[in-house]
Write an enzyme that holds these catalytic residues in place. Structure first.
Site, mmCIF file in Angstrom:
data_model
loop_
_atom_site.group_PDB
_atom_site.id
_atom_site.type_symbol
_atom_site.label_atom_id
_atom_site.label_comp_id
_atom_site.label_asym_id
_atom_site.label_seq_id
_atom_site.Cartn_x
_atom_site.Cartn_y
_atom_site.Cartn_z
ATOM 1 N N GLN A 88 41.250 -37.178 -65.761
ATOM 2 C CA GLN A 88 40.675 -36.217 -66.697
ATOM 3 C C GLN A 88 39.232 -36.604 -67.058
ATOM 4 O OE1 GLN A 88 43.845 -36.748 -69.662
ATOM 5 N NE2 GLN A 88 44.452 -34.619 -69.322
ATOM 6 N N PHE A 89 38.436 -35.618 -67.456
ATOM 7 C CA PHE A 89 37.080 -35.883 -67.927
ATOM 8 C C PHE A 89 37.139 -36.266 -69.405
ATOM 9 C CE2 PHE A 89 36.234 -33.197 -64.250
ATOM 10 C CZ PHE A 89 35.227 -33.929 -63.616
ATOM 11 N N HIS A 106 37.571 -48.814 -60.686
ATOM 12 C CA HIS A 106 37.079 -47.945 -59.608
ATOM 13 C C HIS A 106 37.340 -48.610 -58.255
ATOM 14 C CE1 HIS A 106 34.141 -45.742 -57.081
ATOM 15 N NE2 HIS A 106 34.367 -44.765 -57.948
ATOM 16 N N ASP A 142 30.180 -43.108 -62.441
ATOM 17 C CA ASP A 142 30.378 -44.428 -61.834
ATOM 18 C C ASP A 142 29.067 -45.217 -61.758
ATOM 19 O OD1 ASP A 142 32.743 -43.127 -61.413
ATOM 20 O OD2 ASP A 142 32.504 -42.910 -59.263
ATOM 21 N N ILE A 563 73.189 -56.481 -25.012
ATOM 22 C CA ILE A 563 74.616 -56.169 -24.894
ATOM 23 C C ILE A 563 75.063 -56.154 -23.435
ATOM 24 C CG2 ILE A 563 74.727 -54.918 -27.076
ATOM 25 C CD1 ILE A 563 74.498 -52.306 -25.441
ATOM 26 N N GLN A 592 71.592 -53.654 -17.583
ATOM 27 C CA GLN A 592 70.813 -52.881 -16.615
ATOM 28 C C GLN A 592 71.679 -51.892 -15.859
ATOM 29 O OE1 GLN A 592 68.289 -55.319 -14.196
ATOM 30 N NE2 GLN A 592 67.554 -53.631 -12.945
ATOM 31 N N GLY A 622 67.577 -58.616 -17.502
ATOM 32 C CA GLY A 622 67.709 -59.663 -18.502
ATOM 33 C C GLY A 622 66.644 -60.724 -18.350
ATOM 34 N N VAL A 625 63.222 -58.516 -19.696
ATOM 35 C CA VAL A 625 63.292 -57.951 -21.045
ATOM 36 C C VAL A 625 64.006 -58.896 -22.003
ATOM 37 C CG1 VAL A 625 64.110 -56.014 -22.432
ATOM 38 C CG2 VAL A 625 63.230 -55.611 -20.127
ATOM 39 N N CYS A 699 86.338 -58.766 -23.101
ATOM 40 C CA CYS A 699 85.989 -60.136 -23.482
ATOM 41 C C CYS A 699 87.168 -60.919 -24.028
ATOM 42 C CB CYS A 699 84.847 -60.122 -24.491
ATOM 43 S SG CYS A 699 85.178 -59.105 -25.939
#
Length: 894
Positions: A88-89, A106, A142, A563, A592, A622, A625, A699
Site C-alpha cells: 500500500q502507499f 527492499h 526507494d 529390480i 533389461q 546393469g 545404468v 525368490c
C-alpha cells in the site's frame, strides 16, 4: 521501542514475531483487509497475541492522506515504523511521524534496481550479486538513506523463488530485525544513496523487451517478448539455462530478432544465445493474456471442450461463486470473463487454488494452472480434466507400440521416462525386448546411457529439493498414490497382458499376483503417508535450563531402485510404494529383459498427477545404468533385488561412492521341512506351489525339500502325479499352468543345472529338459536322492526344479542343522500337525520368513526380507518405510 508494523504476508509475520522476541512492544499492526473472511498471516499472528490490528483498505484518496486513518495510526504512539513488506502507499504524514521515522525492506542492493519487480530485474540484468537493503523512507521511491545491506551470489540457475527462499526471505527477516536493533542502540547509519549506478525500472513494457539479434542466453529473460506471426506478440516465462542434455529434436520456430530459430520440443521452447548457451522457456503468453506451455505452441487451441456431468456442473457453479467473491467489480461471471483482466492479482491466484482444494480435494491445482487458463470457461475445463485424470493427456506425449493381443489393444511406451517425459536415450540407442513364448521381438526399447542416468538423477533431485513433491502435505501425497493405484486397477488387464508377453508369466497369475498385489501395495502405503511420526525423548536436564528432545522421520532424497525380471511390476511396487509414501523421489532401473510394465507404470504415474521428476524409469544394462546409480553422488539410497553376487558388488560401490544407504534382497535356497504327521494333501499341494509357482522364478521358492523318511516315497509319487497334470503352454491361455522361462540365457542355465545334478548322482525322476517347441519352455523337474554335498543341494536354480532329500524319522534337530547349513536365509517352511514341533522348528530356522503349513503366503502388511547372504532390509509392512526414511534428533534448550 514502541513499533508499528505496516505490511503483510508471511515475511511481515516473521519480522513481527522476531521483533516481539527481541522485547520490542508492537503498538499496532497495519495490514490489508481480510479476503473472503481470511485474514492476512501478519494480521492472524497479531490478533492471536492481542495486538491492535488495523485493516485499512487505503491510506489516501487522490493523493491526499485520509485524516481518520492517520489519526488512528498516530494514536498508537509508535516510535518507529517498520515496513517489512508493504503493497500500500503510505502517506508521508505517517512515514515521518514517529521519533525514529520509518524503515523499509527492499529486495535489491540499492541504488541498483529501484522500483517494482526488483528481484526480477536482478535476474533480467544477469547480476552476479543480489541481496536486499533496509533503508530509511523518504518522499522519493526507494531513494532514502541506506541503513543496512546484505548481498549473496546469484547462480545461473536461480529463479525468483530460489533466490527468495534461499536468501531474501530468511536473511531479510534477520536483517530487518538487526536494523531495528541498531536503531535502538543508536548505531544506525544513514548512508545517502549515490546517483551513480541507480536505476528505476517499472514493470516491464513490451516495447523495451524485444529479443535482440545479439542476445546472449542470460539476456533472454522471463518477460522478454517477440513479435511472432501477423505481429502477434509473444512473451516468454519460466526461462532457465540448461545443459546440452536438452532434447534437440523439435519443430523450428522463427523468432524475429534472434540469431537463429528456436525449437519447440517436448520440454519447451529451446532458444539459442550467441554465447553458445541454451535456454529453455517453459511458458508462453500471447498478446491477449492467454498463457500456454511452450511445448504446446503448435497445438494450442486444438483441444475439444468436454461435456460436463451434473456433478461437474455443480462444481462449476461453486467456482463461479468463488470467482464472483474475488472479482467484486464484475457484475456477472461469464465464460469469457478473464481472471486477471477483471482485476485479480497474484494473491488471488493463491486463494483460488485453495478454494478449489476445499471443494475438490482430488483436483491438484497449481498456481501456474490459473495463469494458463485465465478465462472462466478455460478454467472450468481445466479443472474438470484434472478431476477426470485427463489433464495430462496433451502434456504427456507417448509414442506407443500398439498390439492387438489377448482380446484387447495393448498400448506400450518404449522410451526412457525422465522428468515426466518419454524421451529417447542418448544417441537414440535401443535394444529389442523378447517375448519368451515364441522368441520373437516385441518392440525396440530405449537403452539408457550414462548421460541419461545423470539427467534422471538431476530431475529427481530437483523434484525433491525444489519441486512441489518435497513441499506437499503428506495427506495430499497419499491421495496421489491412491489415484495411481486406481489407475493401475483400471488398466490391470492391460498390465497383466504386458507382463505375460514380456516376462512369460501366466496371465491369470499375472492378473492376480503380479498386478493385483502391486495395486494392494500402493493402496497400503498410500495410507501410511500421514502416519509417519517421530517421538519425544526424556533426556537429562542441564540445570537451570530444561531441554526438549524429539525425533523427526524425514525422507532420504533421491533413491535408486534396481529390480529383477521375475516379478517386474510387483518388485517395482514393493519398493516404489514405500519410497514414495516416505516422500522420496525415484530413479528406477527395471531388468533389461522385462522393461515394459515399468514404462507403462510410468505413464500411469504421470496420468495420476505425480509431479515431474518424482519417478524416472531407465531401461538399460546393469553394468552401465546400475553401476552409475551405485556410484552417483546425488543418490542417497539404493534398493536392490537380485543375485547375491551383484548385491555384494553394489554394496561395495555404494560404500565407496558416498556411503549411501542400501537395502538388499538377494538369493535364496529356502528349506521346506515336511514331517510325517503333516496333512499329506496340503503338503503335496503347497509343496508343488513352493517350487513351481511362477515357473519357479520366485525368490522364496523352496530350494530344497526335506521329507521325513517314512512318507518320502508316497510324497514323491503324489508330486510326480501332479506334475504330469500340469499344462505347459501359451501364458495368455487361461488353462495354462506353466509358461515359458523368462529369457533364453536363464533357460540354458536350467538345462546345465539339471545336467550337473544327474552327473553328481541325484535321481532325475521327471523333467530336466527344454520343451521341444518355440520359446523358452522348460519341463517341471523333480530330483530325489539329493545329498548335502551336491551342487543342486547348495545352489539356487531359480526355476521349476524340485530338490528332495530324506531325513531320519523323528530326527528334528538333525534336519534343522541341515536346513540351516546354507549361507542363504530368505524364507523357509515346515509342515506338521504338531503345534509344539511347528513352533520349535520355526524358532530355529534361520530365515527372514517362516511358513507353517502354508507357503508363498505374502501380504502387503507383513515385512519381507532375508538374513545372512540373502541380504538385509525389508520390503512391505511398516518396517519398509524405515528403509526410505532417516531419523533426525532435535534438542531444544529453554
Amino acid at each position: 521501542m514502541r513499533i508499528a508494523v505496516i505490511g503483510q504476508s508471511l515475511f511481515g509475520q516473521e519480522v513481527y514475531k522476531e521483533l516481539r522476541k527481541e522485547g520490542h512492544t508492537i503498538v499496532g499492526v497495519f495490514t490489508i483487509p481480510d479476503k473472503d473472511g481470511k485474514a492476512d498471516p501478519l494480521a492472524s499472528e497479531a490478533e492471536k497475541d492481542g495486538v491492535p490490528v488495523f485493516k485499512f483498505l487505503r491510506w489516501r484518496v487522490k493523493g491526499q492522506a485520509i485524516q481518520e486513518v492517520v489519526d488512528q495510526y498516530k494514536a498508537t504512539g509508535a516510535e518507529l515504523n517498520v515496513l517489512p513488506f508493504c503493497s500500500q502507499f503510505i502517506p508521508m504524514e505517517v512515514i515521518d511521524h514517529p521519533k525514529h521515522g520509518s524503515i523499509i525492506y527492499h529486495p535489491s542492493l540499492l541504488p541498483r534496481h529501484r522500483g517494482a519487480s526488483a528481484i526480477n530485474w536482478t535476474l533480467i540484468h544477469g547480476d552476479k550479486k543480489g541481496g536486499f537493503t533496509v533503508f530509511w523512507a523518504d518522499d522519493g521511491l526507494d531513494t532514502g538513506p541506506i541503513l543496512l545491506q546484505r548481498e549473496c551470489e546469484v547462480e545461473p540457475s536461480d529463479t525468483v523463488n530460489t533466490l527468495y527462499k534461499r536468501f531474501l526471505f530468511p536473511e531479510g527477516v534477520k536483517g530487518t530485525v538487526e536494523a531495528v536493533r541498531l536503531i535502538a542502540e543508536g548505531k544506525a547509519p544513514r548512508i545517502t544513496q549515490p546517483e551513480e549506478g541507480a536505476t528505476y525500472e517499472c514493470i516491464q513494457k513490451k516495447d523495451n523487451a524485444k529479443v535482440k539479434q545479439q542476445s546472449t542466453s542470460t539476456s533472454i529473460i522471463p518477460g522478454l517478448s517477440t513479435d511472432m506471426y501477423t505481429q502477434m506478440l509473444l512473451t516468454f516465462y519460466g526461462s532457465s539455462l540448461v545443459d546440452n542434455g536438452i532434447p534437440v529434436n523439435g519443430q523450428p520456430l522463427e523468432i524475429p530478432g534472434a540469431s537463429q530459430p528456436g525449437l519447440v520440443t517436448k520440454s519447451g521452447l529451446v532458444l539459442f544465445g550467441n554465447d553458445g548457451k541454451t535456454l529453455l522457456v517453459k511458458n508462453l503468453q500471447f498478446e491477449d493474456g492467454k498463457m500456454i506451455a511452450a511445448a504446446q505452441y503448435f497445438r494450442s487451441g486444438s483441444s475439444a471442450a468436454v461435456e460436463l456431468t451434473e456433478e461437474e456442473k455443480t462444481f462449476a457453479e461453486q467456482m463461479r461463486a468463488v470467482w464472483q467473491s474475488i472479482l467484486t467489480n464484475v457484475s456477472q461471471i461469464e465464460g469469457s470473463t478473464d481472471f486477471f483482466k477483471s482485476g485479480a492479482a497474484s494473491m488471488d491466484v493463491v486463494r483460488l487454488v485453495e478454494e478449489v482444494k476445499l471443494r475438490a480435494s482430488s483436483c491438484q491445482l497449481q498456481n501456474e494452472d490459473v495463469y494458463m487458463n485465465t478465462t472462466f470457461q478455460d478454467f472450468i475445463q481445466m479443472c474438470v480434466r484434472k478431476l477426470r485424470g485427463e489433464d495430462d493427456e496433451e502434456q504427456l506425449v507417448v509414442d506407443y507400440v500398439e498390439k492387438n493381443i489377448n482380446n484387447m489393444t495393448v498400448k506400450m511406451p518404449h522410451q526412457l521416462f525422465i522428468n515426466g517425459e518419454f524421451v529417447d536415450a542418448e544417441g537414440g540407442k535401443t535394444y529389442k525386448t523378447i517375448n519368451p513364448t515364441d522368441g520373437t521381438a516385441i518392440c525396440d526399447v530405449s537403452l539408457a546411457q550414462i548421460s541419461d542416468v545423470d539427467r534422471a538423477v538431476a530431475a529427481a533431485k530437483e523434484a525433491f529439493e525444489e519441486g512441489e513433491w518435497g513441499k506437499m502435505n503428506p495427506r495430499d501425497r497419499g491421495r496421489l498414490i491412491y489415484k495411481l493405484a486406481d489407475l493401475m486397477e483400471e488398466h490391470q488387464e492391460e498390465l497383466a497382458t504386458i507382463e505375460a508377453i514380456d516376462s512369460g508369466a501366466v496371465y491369470t497369475l499375472a492378473l492376480k499376483t503380479h498386478v493385483g498385489m502391486s495395486i494392494q501395495t500402493f493402496r497400503y502405503f498410500a495410507g501410511w503417508c500421514d502416519k509417519i511420526q517421530g517421538s519425544t525423548i526424556p533426556i537429562n536436564q542441564a540445570r537451570p535450563n530444561r531441554n526438549l528432545t524429539f525425533t523427526k522421520k524425514e525422507p532420504i532424497g533421491v533413491c535408486a531402485i534396481v529390480i529383477p525380471w521375475n516379478y517386474p511390476l510387483m518388485m517395482l511396487s514393493w519398493k516404489t510404494a514405500a519410497c514414495l509414501a516416505a516422500g522420496n523421489t525415484i530413479v528406477l532401473k527395471p531388468a533389461q529383459v522385462t522393461p515394459l510394465t515399468a514404462l507403462k507404470f510410468a505413464e500411469l504415474a504421470a496420468r495420476a498427477g505425480l509431479p515431474k521428476g518424482v519417478i524416472n524409469i531407465l531401461p538399460g544394462s546393469g553394468a552401465l545404468v546400475g553401476q552409475r546409480l551405485s556410484d552417483h553422488p546425488d543418490v542417497r539410497k539404493l534398493g536392490f533385488t537380485g543375485s547375491t553376487e551383484i548385491g555384494k558388488h553394489i554394496m561395495k560401490s555404494c560404500a565407496v561412492s558416498n556411503v549411501k544407504k542400501v537395502s538388499l534382497e538377494l538369493g535364496g535356497k529356502s528349506p521346506l521341512i515336511i514331517f510325517s504327521d503333516c496333512d499329506m494333501d496340503k503338503a503335496v499341494r503347497m509343496g508343488m506351489s513352493s517350487v513351481f509357482f511362477n515357473k519357479g522364478e520366485n525368490c522364496i521358492a523352496a530350494g530344497r525339500l526335506f521329507v521325513e523318511n517314512s512318507i518320502h516315497d508316497l510324497f514323491v509319487q503324489r508330486v510326480v502325479e501332479e506334475v504330469k497334470k500340469m499344462k505347459i503352454g501359451d501364458p495368455l491361455d487361461r488353462s495354462t499352468d506353466h509358461g515359458p522361462q523368462n529369457h533364453k540365457a536363464h533357460l540354458d542355465k536350467l538345462v546345465e543345472y539339471c545336467q550337473i545334478g544327474v552327473k553328481e548322482g541325484a535321481t532325475l525322476v521327471c523333467g530336466g529338459k527344454q520343451v521341444q517347441r518355440p520359446g523358452f519352455f522348460f519341463e517341471p523337474t523333480v530330483f530325489t536322492d539329493v545329498e548335502d554335498h551336491m551342487y543342486i543341494a547348495k545352489e539356487e536354480s531359480f526355476g521349476p526344479v524340485m530338490i528332495i532329500s530324506k531325513f531320519k524319522n523323528g530326527d528334528v534337530d538333525d534336519v534343522l542343522r541341515r536346513a540351516n547349513a546354507t549361507e542363504y536365509g530368505l524364507a523357509s517352511g515346515v509342515f506338521t500337525r504338531d503345534i509344539s514341533k511347528a513352533l520349535y522348528v520355526s524358532e530355529r530356522l534361520n530365515a527372514g520368513t517362516v511358513f507353517v503349513n502354508t507357503y508363498n503366503k505374502t501380504d502387503v502388511a507383513s515385512p519381507f526380507g532375508g538374513f545372512k547372504q540373502s541380504g538385509f532390509g525389508k520390503d512391505l509392512g511398516q518396517e519398509a518405510l524405515n528403509e526410505y526414511l532417516k531419523t533426525k534428533a532435535v534438542t531444544i534448550e529453554y
